[in-house]
Write a protein that holds these residues in place. Structure first.
Motif, PDB file in Angstrom:
ATOM      1  N   TYR A 242      42.387 -18.811  48.843  1.00  0.00           N
ATOM      2  CA  TYR A 242      42.358 -20.266  48.704  1.00  0.00           C
ATOM      3  C   TYR A 242      43.614 -20.772  48.006  1.00  0.00           C
ATOM      4  N   GLU A 243      44.035 -21.966  48.398  1.00  0.00           N
ATOM      5  CA  GLU A 243      45.098 -22.708  47.733  1.00  0.00           C
ATOM      6  C   GLU A 243      44.502 -24.060  47.351  1.00  0.00           C
TER       7      GLU A 243
ATOM      8  N   GLU B  17      45.365 -26.922  47.871  1.00  0.00           N
ATOM      9  CA  GLU B  17      45.431 -27.873  48.980  1.00  0.00           C
ATOM     10  C   GLU B  17      44.289 -27.709  49.995  1.00  0.00           C
ATOM     11  N   ASP B  18      43.479 -26.668  49.875  1.00  0.00           N
ATOM     12  CA  ASP B  18      42.387 -26.432  50.822  1.00  0.00           C
ATOM     13  C   ASP B  18      41.143 -27.257  50.536  1.00  0.00           C
TER      14      ASP B  18
ATOM     15  N   VAL C 266      40.977 -20.291  42.962  1.00  0.00           N
ATOM     16  CA  VAL C 266      42.393 -19.948  42.791  1.00  0.00           C
ATOM     17  C   VAL C 266      42.575 -19.178  41.483  1.00  0.00           C
TER      18      VAL C 266
END
Length: 177
Positions: free
Chosen positions: A12-13, A15-16, A55
């Motif tokens: 995951y980032e 921005e997801d 994250v």
């Protein structure tokens, strides 16, 4: 001939969060019975908080949650390793796919990718897939991905304040994946 989709998994980032929220809202009807977090009241703020937590957890190796993406980069669902038992070098393996992408082999393909990643990048000896006995789609994913069915665990899960039996599947280093 069935050709499996081209997908990838990645950590995951931050921005997801919006894509996670969109996929979850689309999938409430199919996921809510088995994943109580996916409710009609789910909010973008909850998605953002969860993604940020994942994250951080990935960086600290406390959990390993991944986004499943299509070849076009579309958020198709998620899979991950959580409930980590470091002393026994085992983790729980879970997965879900957004409603519009179900039935295309995405979850089983992502599961195989995750098993390969886990046995290459961690010291886990065992990955467990615990599925509510009535969740036929998820049971089929575990079997198609190559997990070994080990048996029925009575009263193993509580979903929506109801006790459910669960089926235990596993992947074991050196034997699977």
């Amino acid at each position: 001939m069935h050709i499996e989709p081209t997908i990838a998994i990645r950590a995951y980032e931050v921005e997801d969060a919006d894509a996670l929220f969109e996929a979850a809202v689309e999938s409430i009807d199919s996921m809510y019975p088995w994943m109580p977090w996916c409710t009609p009241a789910y909010t973008p703020e909850e998605a953002r908080a969860w993604v940020q937590m994942q994250v951080n957890a990935f960086r600290s190796r406390a959990q390993f949650e991944f986004v499943i993406v299509g070849r076009d980069g579309r958020f198709l669902g998620a899979c991950g390793l959580n409930d980590i038992d470091g002393a026994n070098r085992r983790a729980n393996l879970g997965y879900w796919v957004r409603a519009s992408a179900v039935g295309r082999g995405i979850a089983s393909t992502a599961t195989r990718l995750l098993v390969r990643w886990a046995f290459e990048q961690t010291d886990f000896e065992r990955l467990e897939v615990v599925v509510a006995a009535g969740n036929e789609r998820s049971l089929a994913v575990a079997a198609k991905a190559g997990a070994t069915r080990e048996g029925l665990l009575r009263n193993r899960l509580i979903l929506h304040a109801q006790v459910h039996d669960a089926v235990m599947h596993s992947f074991v280093r050196g034997r699977d994946g």
